[in-house]
Scaffold this motif. Structure first.
Motif, PDB file in Angstrom:
ATOM      1  N   LEU A 283      11.594  13.272  -0.574  1.00  0.00           N
ATOM      2  CA  LEU A 283      10.963  12.589   0.555  1.00  0.00           C
ATOM      3  C   LEU A 283       9.655  11.921   0.155  1.00  0.00           C
ATOM      4  N   GLY A 284       9.255  12.085  -1.090  1.00  0.00           N
ATOM      5  CA  GLY A 284       7.975  11.553  -1.525  1.00  0.00           C
ATOM      6  C   GLY A 284       6.799  12.373  -1.036  1.00  0.00           C
ATOM      7  N   TYR A 285       7.033  13.639  -0.688  1.00  0.00           N
ATOM      8  CA  TYR A 285       5.980  14.504  -0.171  1.00  0.00           C
ATOM      9  C   TYR A 285       5.200  15.211  -1.279  1.00  0.00           C
ATOM     10  N   ASP A 286       5.645  15.084  -2.507  1.00  0.00           N
ATOM     11  CA  ASP A 286       4.977  15.787  -3.606  1.00  0.00           C
ATOM     12  C   ASP A 286       3.598  15.176  -3.869  1.00  0.00           C
ATOM     13  N   ASP A 287       2.618  16.052  -4.077  1.00  0.00           N
ATOM     14  CA  ASP A 287       1.255  15.641  -4.414  1.00  0.00           C
ATOM     15  C   ASP A 287       0.929  16.227  -5.790  1.00  0.00           C
ATOM     16  N   LEU A 288       1.329  15.491  -6.820  1.00  0.00           N
ATOM     17  CA  LEU A 288       1.138  16.002  -8.179  1.00  0.00           C
ATOM     18  C   LEU A 288      -0.329  16.117  -8.542  1.00  0.00           C
ATOM     19  N   ASP A 289      -1.165  15.262  -7.975  1.00  0.00           N
ATOM     20  CA  ASP A 289      -2.599  15.355  -8.266  1.00  0.00           C
ATOM     21  C   ASP A 289      -3.170  16.699  -7.833  1.00  0.00           C
TER      22      ASP A 289
ATOM     23  N   ASN B  67      21.726  12.961  -7.096  1.00  0.00           N
ATOM     24  CA  ASN B  67      20.955  12.576  -5.912  1.00  0.00           C
ATOM     25  C   ASN B  67      19.452  12.499  -6.207  1.00  0.00           C
ATOM     26  N   CYS B  68      19.119  12.246  -7.450  1.00  0.00           N
ATOM     27  CA  CYS B  68      17.739  11.996  -7.877  1.00  0.00           C
ATOM     28  C   CYS B  68      17.831  11.328  -9.246  1.00  0.00           C
ATOM     29  N   ASP B  69      16.712  11.200  -9.957  1.00  0.00           N
ATOM     30  CA  ASP B  69      16.774  10.487 -11.233  1.00  0.00           C
ATOM     31  C   ASP B  69      17.007  11.395 -12.439  1.00  0.00           C
ATOM     32  N   LEU B  70      17.339  12.650 -12.199  1.00  0.00           N
ATOM     33  CA  LEU B  70      17.736  13.550 -13.289  1.00  0.00           C
ATOM     34  C   LEU B  70      19.122  13.160 -13.781  1.00  0.00           C
TER      35      LEU B  70
ATOM     36  N   LEU C 172      12.064  13.298 -12.284  1.00  0.00           N
ATOM     37  CA  LEU C 172      11.488  13.285 -13.625  1.00  0.00           C
ATOM     38  C   LEU C 172       9.963  13.273 -13.606  1.00  0.00           C
ATOM     39  N   ARG C 173       9.366  12.613 -12.601  1.00  0.00           N
ATOM     40  CA  ARG C 173       7.902  12.581 -12.567  1.00  0.00           C
ATOM     41  C   ARG C 173       7.321  13.988 -12.421  1.00  0.00           C
ATOM     42  N   VAL C 174       8.030  14.845 -11.679  1.00  0.00           N
ATOM     43  CA  VAL C 174       7.569  16.221 -11.485  1.00  0.00           C
ATOM     44  C   VAL C 174       7.808  17.038 -12.749  1.00  0.00           C
ATOM     45  N   LEU C 175       9.003  16.928 -13.309  1.00  0.00           N
ATOM     46  CA  LEU C 175       9.324  17.668 -14.529  1.00  0.00           C
ATOM     47  C   LEU C 175       8.395  17.261 -15.665  1.00  0.00           C
ATOM     48  N   ASP C 176       8.149  15.960 -15.798  1.00  0.00           N
ATOM     49  CA  ASP C 176       7.269  15.475 -16.857  1.00  0.00           C
ATOM     50  C   ASP C 176       5.871  16.064 -16.719  1.00  0.00           C
TER      51      ASP C 176
END
Length: 330
Positions: A199-205, A266-269, A231-235
């Motif tokens: 959902l784009g709710y992740d706040d990696l910062d 259902n994602c970029d993995l 991938l942005r989260v895993l990276d």
């Protein structure tokens, strides 16, 4: 006047062709019905998978971690509820719930009852899109198309706050865009978690930075937790030094093919890592800096509108964390 043999022949041929075509259509319908019946049966074959991951300090006793994901519960799913109740017999030391618990506004009491004694075990959790929003009928073929960015957020809200509060009352730690630490037996575990990336709710910062700084300085194990393994989260988790990342969301592909496996995540993995234990990045080894283990659960449920699975049984996973191998003295 009697028809000659030559004049009868075309009629006979047409009948033969019609019979072949009709028989083929009936066969196709029968095969399709059989395949659908099998997929509906497999979607109810709940399975406990067991995996070992070498993450602990040398000499530590193994730690049993129960990974639950994508339950997608309807309160009427008695077979699933009974299977969930029985998971307490696995005697885990820790429960990690990676979201998408709900599929109905009345599912929270049934879920809490089914989790039962597991709620007395130390636990951590994040939420998924199907904790926030009620499911809606969708064309399953859409999952095979490129992601157009549209999300089903126009449906009614599900009681995610009630679920979050019940988990908190039980002592489970909410890892929504935050870090925290738990002492499990004699081991110190530091976690970083994000809200649902789908959902784009992740706040990696909010959770970025070296894992072994601050609360993670003395940790025995560092774990990243996310619903969807984008991938942005895993990276980020791998780069920051987390030992492993635990995720769900993919359903393991849900409708898989023999020898081929998952058609989508259902994602970029990539589909090769749609479920199970892998490395991230995919070609890394445990000795590579900026890499981690990745465990993706195929989950326990499906959309309530398409309760089908093929070659991908619904699952929970008992992850046994074991000591890392000692360095080679040579």
């Amino acid at each position: 006047m009697a028809l000659s043999a030559a004049s009868r022949r075309p009629t006979s041929s047409r009948r033969t062709i019609a019979g072949v075509v009709g028989g083929g259509l009936l066969g196709s319908v029968a095969a399709g019905a059989a395949a659908t019946a099998y997929a509906a049966w497999e979607a109810r074959q709940y399975t406990l998978r067991e995996v070992s991951v070498p993450l602990l300090p040398p000499g530590a006793r193994p730690l049993r971690v129960l990974h639950l994901s994508d339950i997608h519960l309807l309160p009427t799913q008695e077979r699933k509820l009974a299977w969930l109740r029985d998971l307490a017999t696995t005697a885990p030391d820790l429960v990690v719930d990676t979201g998408d618990n709900l599929s109905h506004p009345d599912a929270v009491p049934a879920l809490l009852d089914a989790l039962g004694d597991l709620l007395a075990v130390p636990g951590v959790h994040v939420l998924g899109s199907n904790d926030y929003f009620a499911p809606s009928p969708r064309n399953p073929l859409r999952y095979l198309l490129p992601d157009d960015g549209r999300r089903a957020v126009a449906t009614p809200h599900l009681p995610w706050r009630r679920l979050r509060d019940a988990f908190a009352e039980a002592g489970w730690v909410d890892l929504t865009n935050r870090r925290d630490t738990l002492l499990v037996r004699d081991l110190r575990l530091t976690f970083a978690g994000v809200d649902d990336p789908h959902l784009g709710y992740d706040d990696l910062d909010a959770v970025a930075g070296p894992a072994r700084v601050g609360m993670g300085a003395d940790a025995d194990v560092l774990l990243g937790v996310t619903h969807a393994p984008y991938l942005r989260v895993l990276d980020q988790f791998a780069y920051d030094g987390y030992d492993a990342v635990i995720a769900g969301h993919t359903h393991g592909g849900q409708v898989c093919l023999p020898f081929k496996g998952a058609l989508t995540t259902n994602c970029d993995l990539d589909t090769a890592r749609a479920k199970g234990l892998h490395r991230h990045p995919a070609d890394s080894s445990p000795d590579d800096p900026g890499s981690s283990w990745l465990h993706v659960s195929a989950g326990l449920g499906t959309s309530p509108y398409v309760r089908l699975r093929t070659f991908c049984r619904p699952e929970a996973t008992l992850l046994t964390l074991t000591p890392k191998p000692l360095p080679d003295p040579s």
